[in-house]
Design a protein around this motif. Structure first.
Motif, PDB file in Angstrom:
ATOM      1  N   ALA A 149       0.813  -1.267   0.019  1.00 45.17           N
ATOM      2  CA  ALA A 149      -0.137   0.184  -0.115  1.00 45.17           C
ATOM      3  C   ALA A 149       1.079   1.219   0.132  1.00 45.17           C
ATOM      4  N   ASN A 150       2.032   1.479   0.652  1.00 45.92           N
ATOM      5  CA  ASN A 150       2.901   2.308   0.706  1.00 45.92           C
ATOM      6  C   ASN A 150       3.756   2.530  -0.566  1.00 45.92           C
ATOM      7  N   VAL A 151       3.787   1.649  -1.530  1.00 49.58           N
ATOM      8  CA  VAL A 151       4.598   1.625  -2.829  1.00 49.58           C
ATOM      9  C   VAL A 151       3.542   2.086  -3.908  1.00 49.58           C
ATOM     10  N   LEU A 152       4.273   3.080  -4.876  1.00 50.52           N
ATOM     11  CA  LEU A 152       3.802   3.508  -6.003  1.00 50.52           C
ATOM     12  C   LEU A 152       4.726   3.201  -7.156  1.00 50.52           C
ATOM     13  N   HIS A 153       4.221   2.715  -8.315  1.00 50.16           N
ATOM     14  CA  HIS A 153       4.928   2.283  -9.099  1.00 50.16           C
ATOM     15  C   HIS A 153       4.966   3.275 -10.167  1.00 50.16           C
TER      16      HIS A 153
END
Length: 382
Positions: A129-133
């Motif tokens: 949830a705390n990672v944006l790709h």
């Protein structure tokens, strides 16, 4: 390491960001023209910070930047040190294991932007949830190329894959894209990495003799697809195949997030500003980092806020319209936090096409024809 004082990170109205580039000590590329610059990624971060400051300055907002290069075993420590100094937005130039380690270490203290790792599992079973790709997934890139080949009616593929795990993962993505868009792989061959000296005179002679034999007696095909994410042999495939066929994939026509040849939709303006800053062409790595940090500037401007909760909510919400010099505004998918974006299909000196191609329709966005769509996702943030 660029300076960022603890006091600056705590000042109201400050967006404190960092870039961690993990150095894996990989072999030199085949061509000296592909040697990575010392400021790879960092130059994109510097340009994005300058862009954010230009707009944010009028609103009393301040954007700071810290950059560091570390070995894999020092990655988490570097992240914790950054967060300890008040950095709440970290761009990871790292492989999948380190991205996951960053996510676990950051928790709810920081937002992590994945600027390099293409692994589809990060967008599916291993999503966080705390990672944006911001980096496109392998399946986005292979789907982009498959759409173009379908449009060209080059439906019969000869696939050459490397012998490393990353090469197998890329080849698997091509196999999935072929099935998705009704293409046929007539044969697959594995090119074994024997660890030879690729950049010596004898290496060139051996490749010229061996590659035609390696590609001999393949069933009739329209195109040769190379899956060589490890960059071991792909550069030697064009002009050396037994049959005279176009080469695409890891050599020849390549699916990329950015190309130095991109000029459409205002791309020349971005290229010129970057070249003035860095004294070189913008690479995909620079572009991904630039996009990551520009999303912070866009969110801060639109919300007139700089706190983590406000920026995160806006960035992941439906209102984000990130200008990216690709002909349309970009935003993130809510089901896996992957940035929707067109993929350029580029040769060395020219952007040949851009996917998604015309005619590939989707009930929500044509961009969602690239990569894992909502009904297919194995991602769960719970």
């Amino acid at each position: 390491m660029a300076g960022l004082t603890p006091a600056a990170a705590q000042e109201p109205g400050t967006v404190a960001a960092g870039v961690i580039r993990v150095d894996y000590g990989r072999p030199l590329p085949i061509s000296r023209l592909d040697l990575p610059p010392e400021d790879m990624g960092f130059a994109g971060a510097e340009l994005a910070t300058a862009d954010n400051t230009t707009t944010g300055g009028f609103m009393g907002q301040k954007f700071t930047l810290e950059t560091v290069t570390v070995p894999p075993d020092g990655a988490v420590a570097a992240l914790n040190e950054m967060i300890g100094r008040g950095v709440q937005y970290v761009v990871a130039m790292a492989d999948a294991p380190e991205v996951l380690a960053f996510s676990d270490a950051a928790g709810d203290r920081a937002l992590v932007f994945n600027a390099l790792a293409p692994d589809d599992t990060l967008r599916n079973a291993d999503c966080r949830a705390n990672v944006l790709h911001v980096a496109p997934s392998r399946s986005m890139e292979t789907d982009a190329l498959a759409q173009f080949l379908a449009w060209k009616r080059w439906g019969d593929w000869f696939l050459i894959e490397g012998s490393h795990p990353a090469d197998t993962a890329l080849a698997d993505a091509y196999r999935a894209s072929a099935a998705k868009f009704g293409q046929k792989i007539v044969e697959t061959r594995v090119y074994e990495d024997t660890g030879g000296a690729r950049r010596t005179d004898s290496g060139l002679v051996q490749v010229q003799a061996q590659m035609p034999l390696f590609t001999q007696s393949v069933p009739d095909h329209d195109v040769t697809i190379v899956a060589d994410e490890s960059a071991v042999f792909a550069g030697f495939v064009p002009y050396h195949t037994w049959d005279a066929r176009p080469v695409v994939g890891s050599a020849g026509l390549r699916p990329v997030t950015w190309s130095p040849a991109q000029e459409a939709w205002g791309g020349t303006q971005l290229q010129s500003r970057f070249e003035k800053l860095a004294g070189r062409h913008m690479r995909p790595e620079d572009y991904n980092v630039w996009l990551s940090l520009r999303s912070l500037g866009e969110a801060a401007t639109r919300t007139n806020a700089t706190d983590l909760d406000s920026l995160r909510t806006y960035i992941l919400g439906p209102d984000l319209q990130l200008a990216a010099f690709k002909g349309q505004a970009l935003n993130f998918r809510d089901w896996d936090h992957q940035l929707r974006q067109p993929i350029l299909l580029a040769s060395d000196n020219l952007v040949v096409s851009v996917s998604p191609q015309d005619g590939f329709l989707h009930q929500f966005s044509p961009l969602d024809t690239l990569g894992t769509d909502r009904p297919e996702t194995a991602c769960s943030f719970n």
